[in-house]
Design a protein around this motif. Structure first.
Motif, PDB file in Angstrom:
ATOM      1  N   GLU A   1       0.804  -1.275   0.160  1.00  0.00           N
ATOM      2  CA  GLU A   1       0.061   0.010   0.007  1.00  0.00           C
ATOM      3  C   GLU A   1       1.006   1.180  -0.064  1.00  0.00           C
ATOM      4  O   GLU A   1       0.722   2.171  -0.686  1.00  0.00           O
ATOM      5  CB  GLU A   1      -0.778  -0.221   1.296  1.00  0.00           C
ATOM      6  CG  GLU A   1      -2.160   0.859   1.428  1.00  0.00           C
ATOM      7  CD  GLU A   1      -3.274   0.225   0.746  1.00  0.00           C
ATOM      8  OE1 GLU A   1      -3.998   0.895  -0.046  1.00  0.00           O
ATOM      9  OE2 GLU A   1      -3.374  -1.024   0.886  1.00  0.00           O
ATOM     10  N   ALA A   2       1.708   1.290   0.865  1.00  0.00           N
ATOM     11  CA  ALA A   2       2.543   2.540   1.223  1.00  0.00           C
ATOM     12  C   ALA A   2       3.554   2.457  -0.151  1.00  0.00           C
ATOM     13  O   ALA A   2       3.721   3.754  -0.514  1.00  0.00           O
ATOM     14  CB  ALA A   2       3.615   2.429   2.489  1.00  0.00           C
ATOM     15  N   ALA A   3       4.197   1.524  -0.500  1.00  0.00           N
ATOM     16  CA  ALA A   3       5.114   1.672  -1.673  1.00  0.00           C
ATOM     17  C   ALA A   3       4.280   2.311  -2.955  1.00  0.00           C
ATOM     18  O   ALA A   3       4.981   2.895  -3.656  1.00  0.00           O
ATOM     19  CB  ALA A   3       5.531   0.285  -2.055  1.00  0.00           C
ATOM     20  N   GLU A   4       2.881   1.759  -3.182  1.00  0.00           N
ATOM     21  CA  GLU A   4       2.514   2.077  -4.493  1.00  0.00           C
ATOM     22  C   GLU A   4       2.030   3.794  -4.181  1.00  0.00           C
ATOM     23  O   GLU A   4       2.092   4.559  -5.095  1.00  0.00           O
ATOM     24  CB  GLU A   4       1.051   1.223  -4.580  1.00  0.00           C
ATOM     25  CG  GLU A   4       0.179   1.719  -5.639  1.00  0.00           C
ATOM     26  CD  GLU A   4      -1.156   1.144  -5.969  1.00  0.00           C
ATOM     27  OE1 GLU A   4      -1.034  -0.156  -5.545  1.00  0.00           O
ATOM     28  OE2 GLU A   4      -1.965   1.756  -6.214  1.00  0.00           O
ATOM     29  N   GLU A   5       1.727   3.950  -2.943  1.00  0.00           N
ATOM     30  CA  GLU A   5       1.216   5.287  -2.746  1.00  0.00           C
ATOM     31  C   GLU A   5       2.366   6.298  -3.060  1.00  0.00           C
ATOM     32  O   GLU A   5       2.270   7.587  -3.808  1.00  0.00           O
ATOM     33  CB  GLU A   5       0.795   5.542  -1.147  1.00  0.00           C
ATOM     34  CG  GLU A   5      -0.065   6.831  -0.964  1.00  0.00           C
ATOM     35  CD  GLU A   5      -0.921   6.951  -2.121  1.00  0.00           C
ATOM     36  OE1 GLU A   5      -1.188   8.092  -2.800  1.00  0.00           O
ATOM     37  OE2 GLU A   5      -1.773   5.992  -2.666  1.00  0.00           O
ATOM     38  N   GLN A   6       3.658   5.818  -2.532  1.00  0.00           N
ATOM     39  CA  GLN A   6       4.734   6.704  -2.943  1.00  0.00           C
ATOM     40  C   GLN A   6       4.847   6.898  -4.239  1.00  0.00           C
ATOM     41  O   GLN A   6       5.363   7.876  -4.892  1.00  0.00           O
ATOM     42  CB  GLN A   6       6.004   5.745  -2.133  1.00  0.00           C
ATOM     43  CG  GLN A   6       7.053   6.720  -2.053  1.00  0.00           C
ATOM     44  CD  GLN A   6       8.451   5.745  -1.330  1.00  0.00           C
ATOM     45  OE1 GLN A   6       8.034   4.736  -0.695  1.00  0.00           O
ATOM     46  NE2 GLN A   6       9.597   6.215  -1.340  1.00  0.00           N
ATOM     47  N   VAL A   7       5.035   5.908  -4.998  1.00  0.00           N
ATOM     48  CA  VAL A   7       5.035   5.695  -6.537  1.00  0.00           C
ATOM     49  C   VAL A   7       4.113   6.776  -7.236  1.00  0.00           C
ATOM     50  O   VAL A   7       4.537   7.800  -8.013  1.00  0.00           O
ATOM     51  CB  VAL A   7       4.933   4.400  -7.317  1.00  0.00           C
ATOM     52  CG1 VAL A   7       4.962   4.441  -8.578  1.00  0.00           C
ATOM     53  CG2 VAL A   7       6.230   3.622  -6.630  1.00  0.00           C
ATOM     54  N   ARG A   8       2.701   6.821  -6.715  1.00  0.00           N
ATOM     55  CA  ARG A   8       1.839   7.690  -7.458  1.00  0.00           C
ATOM     56  C   ARG A   8       2.176   9.013  -7.145  1.00  0.00           C
ATOM     57  O   ARG A   8       1.868   9.817  -7.941  1.00  0.00           O
ATOM     58  CB  ARG A   8       0.387   7.048  -6.671  1.00  0.00           C
ATOM     59  CG  ARG A   8       0.115   5.783  -7.370  1.00  0.00           C
ATOM     60  CD  ARG A   8      -1.546   5.739  -6.923  1.00  0.00           C
ATOM     61  NE  ARG A   8      -1.915   4.185  -7.189  1.00  0.00           N
ATOM     62  CZ  ARG A   8      -2.469   4.078  -8.574  1.00  0.00           C
ATOM     63  NH1 ARG A   8      -2.373   5.149  -9.467  1.00  0.00           N
ATOM     64  NH2 ARG A   8      -2.817   2.897  -8.820  1.00  0.00           N
ATOM     65  N   ASP A   9       2.584   9.382  -5.695  1.00  0.00           N
ATOM     66  CA  ASP A   9       2.852  10.608  -5.313  1.00  0.00           C
ATOM     67  C   ASP A   9       4.008  11.028  -6.175  1.00  0.00           C
ATOM     68  O   ASP A   9       3.980  12.474  -6.552  1.00  0.00           O
ATOM     69  CB  ASP A   9       3.330  10.622  -3.869  1.00  0.00           C
ATOM     70  CG  ASP A   9       2.221  10.889  -2.901  1.00  0.00           C
ATOM     71  OD1 ASP A   9       0.981  10.820  -3.288  1.00  0.00           O
ATOM     72  OD2 ASP A   9       2.434  10.238  -1.649  1.00  0.00           O
ATOM     73  N   GLN A  10       5.024  10.373  -6.438  1.00  0.00           N
ATOM     74  CA  GLN A  10       6.258  10.827  -7.034  1.00  0.00           C
ATOM     75  C   GLN A  10       5.804  11.158  -8.734  1.00  0.00           C
ATOM     76  O   GLN A  10       6.214  12.113  -9.115  1.00  0.00           O
ATOM     77  CB  GLN A  10       7.501   9.987  -7.102  1.00  0.00           C
ATOM     78  CG  GLN A  10       8.505  10.527  -7.823  1.00  0.00           C
ATOM     79  CD  GLN A  10       9.452   9.851  -8.670  1.00  0.00           C
ATOM     80  OE1 GLN A  10       9.285   8.718  -8.717  1.00  0.00           O
ATOM     81  NE2 GLN A  10      10.628  10.236  -8.683  1.00  0.00           N
TER      82      GLN A  10
ATOM     83  N   GLU B   1       8.330  11.302 -21.811  1.00  0.00           N
ATOM     84  CA  GLU B   1       8.959  12.306 -21.027  1.00  0.00           C
ATOM     85  C   GLU B   1       8.737  12.066 -19.606  1.00  0.00           C
ATOM     86  O   GLU B   1       9.559  12.414 -18.602  1.00  0.00           O
ATOM     87  CB  GLU B   1       8.353  13.544 -21.535  1.00  0.00           C
ATOM     88  CG  GLU B   1       8.754  14.062 -22.759  1.00  0.00           C
ATOM     89  CD  GLU B   1      10.050  14.174 -22.812  1.00  0.00           C
ATOM     90  OE1 GLU B   1      10.862  14.775 -21.894  1.00  0.00           O
ATOM     91  OE2 GLU B   1      10.860  14.173 -23.795  1.00  0.00           O
ATOM     92  N   LEU B   2       7.660  11.264 -19.151  1.00  0.00           N
ATOM     93  CA  LEU B   2       7.615  11.094 -17.630  1.00  0.00           C
ATOM     94  C   LEU B   2       8.360  10.001 -17.171  1.00  0.00           C
ATOM     95  O   LEU B   2       9.052  10.141 -16.100  1.00  0.00           O
ATOM     96  CB  LEU B   2       6.072  10.815 -17.549  1.00  0.00           C
ATOM     97  CG  LEU B   2       5.645  10.043 -15.954  1.00  0.00           C
ATOM     98  CD1 LEU B   2       5.842  11.203 -15.135  1.00  0.00           C
ATOM     99  CD2 LEU B   2       4.238   9.596 -15.990  1.00  0.00           C
ATOM    100  N   GLU B   3       8.660   8.895 -18.194  1.00  0.00           N
ATOM    101  CA  GLU B   3       9.746   7.744 -17.841  1.00  0.00           C
ATOM    102  C   GLU B   3      11.140   8.605 -17.511  1.00  0.00           C
ATOM    103  O   GLU B   3      11.774   8.139 -16.827  1.00  0.00           O
ATOM    104  CB  GLU B   3       9.471   6.901 -18.959  1.00  0.00           C
ATOM    105  CG  GLU B   3       8.495   6.088 -19.208  1.00  0.00           C
ATOM    106  CD  GLU B   3       8.361   5.528 -20.603  1.00  0.00           C
ATOM    107  OE1 GLU B   3       9.534   5.649 -21.296  1.00  0.00           O
ATOM    108  OE2 GLU B   3       7.244   5.269 -20.935  1.00  0.00           O
ATOM    109  N   LYS B   4      11.585   9.377 -18.642  1.00  0.00           N
ATOM    110  CA  LYS B   4      12.850   9.823 -18.453  1.00  0.00           C
ATOM    111  C   LYS B   4      12.778  10.696 -17.279  1.00  0.00           C
ATOM    112  O   LYS B   4      14.018  10.917 -16.770  1.00  0.00           O
ATOM    113  CB  LYS B   4      13.050  10.739 -19.611  1.00  0.00           C
ATOM    114  CG  LYS B   4      13.464  10.289 -20.966  1.00  0.00           C
ATOM    115  CD  LYS B   4      13.947  11.351 -21.684  1.00  0.00           C
ATOM    116  CE  LYS B   4      13.203  11.579 -22.997  1.00  0.00           C
ATOM    117  NZ  LYS B   4      13.442  12.454 -24.193  1.00  0.00           N
ATOM    118  N   ALA B   5      11.789  11.580 -16.902  1.00  0.00           N
ATOM    119  CA  ALA B   5      11.876  12.470 -15.694  1.00  0.00           C
ATOM    120  C   ALA B   5      12.151  11.516 -14.344  1.00  0.00           C
ATOM    121  O   ALA B   5      12.954  11.934 -13.475  1.00  0.00           O
ATOM    122  CB  ALA B   5      10.617  13.037 -15.557  1.00  0.00           C
ATOM    123  N   GLY B   6      11.648  10.403 -14.314  1.00  0.00           N
ATOM    124  CA  GLY B   6      11.628   9.613 -13.151  1.00  0.00           C
ATOM    125  C   GLY B   6      13.143   9.280 -13.102  1.00  0.00           C
ATOM    126  O   GLY B   6      13.692   9.087 -11.958  1.00  0.00           O
TER     127      GLY B   6
END
Lengths: 248, 636
Positions: free
Chosen positions: B476-485, B551-556
């Protein structure tokens, strides 16, 4: 140099695409074709336009991920060259360039110039391998392979799986791709044991994916960046017929 | 804290001893075990296929559109193995010693010995898969020689050895996909590692076609995600190569070892303009017949063929008469940089040196040279429009291979139990400099022959665990972190795309944490990277709201590079010596050679993440040399 670009734009598989026109004013002729698209994308983003999605990775002609139709030719006008190895010096100042994805029923467009080539993976899954588990291999020099055999197996094995052969074919046949793997493995002693099953499964999978039939126009060989010969297709047909007869 | 788990006993018995005493998982229990493998290059495909064959349930992920594109595909020259087919005195010990010495005595003896020991099996395995290696007229396998050694132990498949080995591994993987033992997800990028009760239990991935964020659980996770040389922006790597998987594991507690040790390859094509996206490698084998030189006069504008022999400086032959143009990569690259920085560089941007075949052509004839290097000369002409048979090539150093990576023990397990790192993603075998044709070897050996044994030792205790529940709060927490980023990257809506920041980071690192480093340079680089990171989070532009979004992939990836780059500088700053690819200007002999300091720096520097605004914490794993005595590496 200045260029006028007509590029296929299609946001997703569900939406109908269209050609859009763009202009680039300062293109350096030392740029690769994909670097030209990078520059275009920077310009589009400054204008708030969604950048053009295209597939690419190694940019040195070996991974097979890039590939677009350039003025109607897969990978553009240069022979035996992937899109990433094509440079802008090949084009004239002021030229109009049409850029589209590889077109085939079996290669659905995902977004702009990006396509789905997973049909190729499924053809390999159906038999494009030698069944040997890690740990089973005998000493490498226990089988001698004459140089001409090894070299000609290599010629077939050099395929990069880009799909230009399919895009070049009026029937969107995957015969060159499929036959290259069948031939590579059938020529080597290690691959002979399974040759019969392999050709039957791979040809069946190729048909199931919706690729068209080969009618020997040889457009595939002309478009292939790795110069894979159409003789591979002849070999595939021979292996296929042999397998059919032997099975009966 | 750092337990390398090297087995006791004589060097040549360690691996056998380990294999005979490790725990096993019986075939009936293997189907209760899930394993995630990230990456489908040689290491990733090899381990996923091997585990599938053994009966484990494997989930494999790659970001490319098919597994066969991973950048192992681009390796040209060959793969080393000691078969001693040439009867020229090769042995496991000799190969072990060459590799250890090539790495400037900065790797573990036991690991390197095992690499040499398993090398012969790899050739058997690859031939059985149908890899069309070069052969002699009697039909037996052929070998060529490579830099840094005196025997011929390199197996090759024309200039496409990596491609052919990868296709062998890819086909083995496809066979397991067909058999239902491996579930393969292409165009998926790992964005987070999930750790439960201290063990790696899964990953969060983004589906790059739909934008969906997915959870995947497993009893163990393997990262075979390659190197991060692309951090320099211009490199010989593929555009998608990245350090994100290992970096995110690092932020979850996995240590990273020797991150600043990057191999800069001496023979790549020079940059020709600002728009440039990558540097194409020309095989090192060209140095067998090509002579490297620059004009003796600074800023010489004459075309190369009009510069007379006596006005040319063949600087490698001058400085290293014993090895000449065949000095190891780190030395050849550094010597080129020295000349370029001193103002003798050639080409429009004065950033290159000449690689000249005229002597070889006059001695051996053009036909002979065409036979040996025809494909490379053709590739050179395609890219530069210059005919290298009549005019020297222009070459220049380029970032190439990461010797550093996730810290792993003898079992290839990271400091997080259940998390393994294979191939270039780990730090283990190459020390401070990798020898040519050893990277394919290490990736394959890790995947085919080492991890299948060592992972069982961990998995044997997991047979009663049951399936990993992805509803666990850690997922749950890891997914939330990914979504936030992802949300955060999309909402900045600044002025510059990710490449703008990546180019600047690359420049900082290449100048100050590249071929040569100094304390003041590294300190200023750290400050500049921190500044650049701030600007990135203020000024980044990513198109918003699209499922397919390069572009989103590159940004991460760039966000991660901006942190990893700083760690590289800390690592280089900490190591007050010169060794292999790591050359600190303060530590050199009077004639400009690397000055190693075994008394104080014979250790592996493993770094622990302490948060973005705190300096990383150093853990030292001392290197013990029980079987050989470190010597000074001299190629003079």
């Amino acid at each position: 140099m200045r260029l006028r670009l007509k590029i296929w734009r299609q946001e997703s598989n569900e939406i109908t695409g269209r050609m859009e026109s763009y202009e680039l004013k300062e293109v350096n002729e030392e740029m690769s074709f994909l670097e030209m698209l990078d520059v275009l994308n920077e310009q589009l983003m400054q204008q708030g336009i969604r950048p053009v999605e295209f597939d690419h990775d190694c940019r040195e002609g070996i991974c097979g991920q890039c590939g677009v139709m350039i003025n109607g030719e897969p990978h553009g006008p240069l022979q035996n060259t992937t899109t990433c190895q094509l440079h802008m010096r090949t084009f004239r100042d002021g030229e109009e360039i049409y850029i589209e994805p590889f077109r085939a029923l079996a290669f659905p467009v995902k977004c702009d110039l990006k396509i789905d080539r997973s049909a190729f993976d499924r053809i390999i899954q159906s038999g494009g391998f030698i069944s040997v588990d890690t740990g089973q291999a005998p000493e490498a020099n226990s089988t001698r392979i004459p140089v001409p055999v090894a070299e000609s197996a290599f010629d077939s094995a050099a395929c990069i799986g880009c799909g230009a052969c399919v895009a070049a074919c009026k029937n969107t046949s995957a015969a060159l791709f499929t036959s290259a793997k069948i031939t590579h493995l059938a020529k080597l002693p290690q691959g002979k044991t399974e040759a019969q099953e392999r050709v039957l499964h791979m040809v069946a999978q190729m048909d199931a994916e919706g690729f068209g039939h080969c009618t020997n126009t040889e457009a595939c060989e002309a478009a292939c960046p790795q110069e894979i010969s159409v003789l591979n297709i002849a070999r595939m047909n021979w292996e296929f017929n042999k397998a059919h007869i032997m099975r009966k | 804290m750092l337990e390398s788990k090297i087995p006791e006993g004589p060097l040549e018995e360690k691996w056998n001893y380990y294999k005979s005493h490790t725990k096993l998982v019986n075939p009936a229990n293997r189907k209760k075990i899930d394993i995630i493998v990230v990456g489908t290059g040689l290491a990733g495909s090899a381990i996923a296929a091997s585990l599938g064959e053994m009966g484990y349930r494997v989930k494999s992920f790659c970001f490319q559109d098919t597994a066969r594109r991973a950048h192992s595909v681009a390796a040209q020259g060959g793969v080393n193995a000691c078969k001693n087919y040439k009867n020229d005195g090769d042995s496991v010990f000799r190969m072990f010693y060459d590799t250890l010495k090539g790495g400037d005595f900065r790797s573990r003896e036991a690991n390197v010995y095992r690499l040499a020991e398993c090398s012969a099996n790899l050739i058997d395995r690859a031939v059985a898969q149908g890899v069309p290696f070069g052969r002699e007229y009697g039909g037996y396998l052929n070998n060529r020689s490579f830099g840094g050694v005196q025997v011929s132990r390199t197996f090759y498949a024309r200039g496409q050895t990596g491609q052919q080995l990868l296709l062998g591994a890819y086909q083995a993987l496809m066979r397991q996909v067909h058999a239902g033992h491996v579930q393969l997800s292409t165009r998926h990028e790992m964005l987070e590692l999930v750790v439960i009760d201290g063990k790696a239990r899964g990953v969060i991935v983004r589906n790059m076609e739909t934008g969906a964020i997915e959870r995947h659980g497993a009893h163990a996770v393997v990262l075979a995600t390659g190197g991060f040389g692309k951090i320099y922006f211009l490199s010989t790597l593929a555009m998608g190569c990245n350090g994100s998987a290992i970096w995110r594991a690092h932020k979850k507690g996995a240590l990273i070892a020797n991150p600043s040790w990057t191999q800069i390859h001496p023979t790549s094509l020079p940059q020709s303009g600002e728009y440039q996206s990558k540097l194409t490698l020309m095989s090192e084998s060209l140095r067998n017949d090509g002579r490297i030189w620059v004009p003796k006069k600074q800023d010489d504008q004459r075309p190369p063929n009009q510069i007379p022999e006596e006005e040319r400086d063949y600087y490698l032959e001058r400085r290293y008469p014993a090895f000449g143009n065949l000095t190891p990569r780190d030395i050849a690259s550094r010597a080129a940089k020295e000349r370029i920085d001193a103002g003798y560089g050639i080409g429009p941007l004065k950033n290159a040196v000449y690689l000249d075949f005229s002597k070889a052509i006059s001695e051996q004839g053009e036909e002979k040279i065409r036979e040996k290097y025809g494909n490379l000369f053709r590739m050179y002409q395609k890219i530069t429009n210059v005919n290298a048979y009549t005019e020297p090539m222009r070459i220049s150093p380029a970032a190439h291979f990461s010797m550093g990576g996730l810290w792993v023990d003898y079992e290839l397990m990271t400091s997080i139990p259940g998390l393994y790192a294979l191939g270039e993603a780990n730090f283990a075998d190459h020390g401070a400099n990798r020898l040519g044709a050893n990277s394919l070897l290490q990736a394959c050996v890790d995947g085919y022959f080492i991890a299948p044994y060592t992972m069982a030792n961990f998995l044997a205790d997991e047979i009663r665990t049951g399936p990993i529940d992805t509803r666990h709060p850690a997922f749950e927490a890891a997914e939330e972190q990914v979504r936030d980023q992802l949300r955060m990257l999309e909402t900045i809506q600044g002025k510059h795309p990710a490449d703008y920041f990546h180019r600047q980071l690359g420049r900082i690192l290449y100048d100050r944490c590249g071929l040569s480093r100094s304390a003041p340079g590294l300190e200023s680089a750290i400050t500049d990277i921190q500044q650049l990171r701030k600007e990135f989070y203020k000024q980044l532009y990513v198109p918003r709201g699209f499922a397919i979004n390069a572009e989103l992939e590159k940004a991460g990836r760039v966000a991660d590079y901006l942190e990893l780059g700083e760690l590289m500088c800390h690592d280089a700053l900490n190591r007050n010596e010169s060794c292999g690819a790591h050359f600190r200007e303060e530590y050199q002999t009077p004639d400009g050679e690397a000055l190693r300091n075994d008394a104080d720096f014979s250790f592996i520097a493993a770094w622990e993440w302490q948060g973005a605004n705190n300096p990383p914490l150093l853990h030292k794993e001392p290197l013990h040399f029980e079987f050989v005595t470190p010597s000074v590496r001299s190629y003079k």
